[in-house]
Design an enzyme around this catalytic site. Sequence first.
Site, short mmCIF file in Angstrom:
data_model
loop_
_atom_site.label_atom_id
_atom_site.label_comp_id
_atom_site.label_asym_id
_atom_site.label_seq_id
_atom_site.Cartn_x
_atom_site.Cartn_y
_atom_site.Cartn_z
N LYS A 30 0.82 -1.20 0.00
CA LYS A 30 0.00 0.00 0.00
C LYS A 30 0.86 1.26 0.00
O LYS A 30 0.36 2.37 -0.14
CB LYS A 30 -0.93 0.00 1.22
CG LYS A 30 -1.95 -1.13 1.20
CD LYS A 30 -2.83 -1.11 2.44
CE LYS A 30 -3.82 -2.26 2.40
NZ LYS A 30 -4.68 -2.30 3.62
N GLY A 62 -0.55 -15.08 -5.32
CA GLY A 62 -1.74 -15.87 -5.04
C GLY A 62 -2.90 -15.03 -4.54
O GLY A 62 -3.71 -15.50 -3.73
N ARG A 68 -6.43 -12.52 -5.08
CA ARG A 68 -7.63 -12.63 -5.92
C ARG A 68 -7.40 -11.88 -7.23
O ARG A 68 -6.62 -10.91 -7.29
CB ARG A 68 -8.83 -12.04 -5.20
CG ARG A 68 -9.28 -12.87 -4.02
CD ARG A 68 -10.73 -12.60 -3.69
NE ARG A 68 -11.05 -12.92 -2.31
CZ ARG A 68 -12.28 -12.97 -1.82
NH1 ARG A 68 -13.31 -12.69 -2.60
NH2 ARG A 68 -12.49 -13.26 -0.56
N GLY A 113 -12.69 -19.26 -1.50
CA GLY A 113 -12.79 -20.71 -1.51
C GLY A 113 -11.55 -21.32 -0.89
O GLY A 113 -10.54 -20.64 -0.66
N HIS A 114 -11.61 -22.62 -0.63
CA HIS A 114 -10.46 -23.36 -0.13
C HIS A 114 -10.43 -24.74 -0.77
O HIS A 114 -11.35 -25.14 -1.50
CB HIS A 114 -10.49 -23.47 1.39
CG HIS A 114 -9.86 -22.29 2.09
ND1 HIS A 114 -8.54 -21.93 1.89
CD2 HIS A 114 -10.37 -21.39 2.97
CE1 HIS A 114 -8.26 -20.87 2.62
NE2 HIS A 114 -9.35 -20.50 3.28
N TYR A 163 -12.72 -26.56 -4.06
CA TYR A 163 -12.24 -26.76 -5.43
C TYR A 163 -12.34 -28.23 -5.83
O TYR A 163 -12.77 -28.56 -6.94
CB TYR A 163 -10.79 -26.29 -5.58
CG TYR A 163 -10.53 -24.93 -4.96
CD1 TYR A 163 -11.41 -23.88 -5.16
CD2 TYR A 163 -9.40 -24.70 -4.18
CE1 TYR A 163 -11.17 -22.63 -4.58
CE2 TYR A 163 -9.16 -23.46 -3.60
CZ TYR A 163 -10.06 -22.43 -3.80
OH TYR A 163 -9.83 -21.21 -3.23
N ASP A 186 -4.87 -28.03 -2.90
CA ASP A 186 -3.81 -27.04 -2.71
C ASP A 186 -2.44 -27.55 -3.17
O ASP A 186 -1.72 -26.86 -3.90
CB ASP A 186 -3.73 -26.63 -1.24
CG ASP A 186 -4.80 -25.63 -0.87
OD1 ASP A 186 -5.59 -25.25 -1.75
OD2 ASP A 186 -4.86 -25.22 0.30
#
Length: 345
Positions: free
Chosen positions: A66, A87, A89, A129-130, A134, A160
């Site tokens: 930031k 990784g 969004r 999601g996790h 998926y 994952d």
Amino acid sequence: MPLHGVRIVEFESIGPGPLAGYMLSGMGADVTLIARPNASPVTKRFSSGESSELERGKRRMVLDLKSDADRAQAMDLVAGANALIEGMRPGVMERFGLGPADCAKRNPALVYGRISGWGQSGPLAHAAGHDLNYVALTGLLSLSGRRGQRPIVPPTVVGDAGGALGLAFGMACALFEARATGRGRVVDAAIVDIAAMLGTIAHWVRASGHLDGSEPSPFHDSPFYDVFECSDGGFITVAALEPRFYALLLEKLGLGDVDPCAQYDTAQWPALKERIRGLFAQRRRDEWRTLLEGTDVCFAPVLTVAEAARHPHNVARGNFVERAGALYGAVAPRFQPLDDSGDDP
């Protein structure tokens, strides 16, 4: 090591991104981790100490994206790298001015690795999601449950870890091309895509009618492919799919009255399965190990992680490492020179 000299910038995330960076670092890549000033709640919850094993071999640098000055510093690192891992969004890196188009202006040969649950596009791209979600969407989770029973929750390997491996594979492919052409690539590694791809063997079996159909399945209903309980409460696995392995299993169990040629006569499965289950319940797990381990019946005991680390085969292969009292899987695969049986330095 194969990736010696490859420089990678990894932007901090959880799960598959750090694991992909860990894999690539283990292959010899020089990985710089750009960490956030404050760890995420999930990282805090599941970390066992001050330093995460997934950061091993990486150079850590704390930057606040930031901040204009810190973003400029991050871009300078990217400009001198061969590859990047992020990784977040979809759209977040673009908002920071660190998206693919921004990075391409400074480094046109950059391999830009993006790991996400749902991918960079599609109706679910921006949803949280996790792993479990998926795998569920690919249909693979449904295959873990026996007919009429609830699917099991798998460990974070199918989603994952599979996603991390897919990202690492995609980046290695793109790095090979970038070195040859000088042109970079965006690697869109969606966990849902990679999990679906990893299910191809299951899809192949399903297409033959032996999985996820109306007929009994060798993988759920047969007497020769299952987990069996032993007299001491331990468990063992048998996976004698091939006829010669099945014949050996019958021999080892003293089932001379069972015709090995009738292996796939599904009408016999329920009674034979109960008979075999009863046999396995008569001895302790280690007794079955003595009789069956190392033979061609396709056998393995169900071990705890601590037991697995002590198993002679895993010890011989160096499959586990212990650090600060915790066990971790060693980097794999291994490499050897073509003209020598020793490990590649």
